[in-house]
Design a protein around this motif. Structure first.
Motif, PDB file in Angstrom:
ATOM      1  N   ALA A  46       0.848  -1.196   0.000  1.00 46.47           N
ATOM      2  CA  ALA A  46       0.000   0.000   0.000  1.00 46.47           C
ATOM      3  C   ALA A  46       0.879   1.240   0.000  1.00 46.47           C
ATOM      4  N   GLU A  47       0.278   2.328  -0.399  1.00 43.94           N
ATOM      5  CA  GLU A  47       0.905   3.641  -0.298  1.00 43.94           C
ATOM      6  C   GLU A  47      -0.020   4.505   0.542  1.00 43.94           C
ATOM      7  N   ILE A  61      -1.052  -0.367   9.318  1.00 46.24           N
ATOM      8  CA  ILE A  61      -1.204  -1.252   8.160  1.00 46.24           C
ATOM      9  C   ILE A  61      -0.081  -2.280   8.125  1.00 46.24           C
TER      10      ILE A  61
END
Length: 108
Positions: A46-47, A61
């Protein structure tokens, strides 16, 4: 109407980690739109877009696999009636240690 069984979704195995904003301040990162990257085994998971809580979000996360493993260990250790399971691979003290480590990872 038949019920279709859901197949268990597989996530990229942990451990996951996040790569913070190296030489940029949070303000510079916001302006330049430099995201925090969540990485595992050479893959980008993810970003996280820079904002005031970006680092905390990225840490949470990245800790997801560890937190899920702790939850599964607890479910395995305690039966639906609340009794300790003799089939559990871990003791409650070991699960507590895993939980403490996972929570620490979830905090930047």
């Amino acid at each position: 109407m038949g019920t279709a069984k859901k197949s268990a979704a597989q996530h990229t195995p942990g451990p996951w980690h996040y790569d913070g904003i190296a030489d940029a301040t949070l303000e510079q990162a916001r302006r330049l739109k430099i995201p925090f990257m969540i990485l595992a085994r050479g893959c980008t998971i993810a970003e996280v877009i820079p904002q005031d809580c970006a680092e905390a979000n990225a840490a949470l996360i990245a800790a997801a696999p560890a937190l899920a493993a702790v939850a599964q260990a607890l479910v395995d250790a305690v039966s639906a009636t609340g009794e300790l399971s003799r089939l559990s691979e871990f003791s409650l003290l070991e699960i507590r240690e895993f939980a403490v480590a996972a929570i620490a990872k979830a905090r930047p």
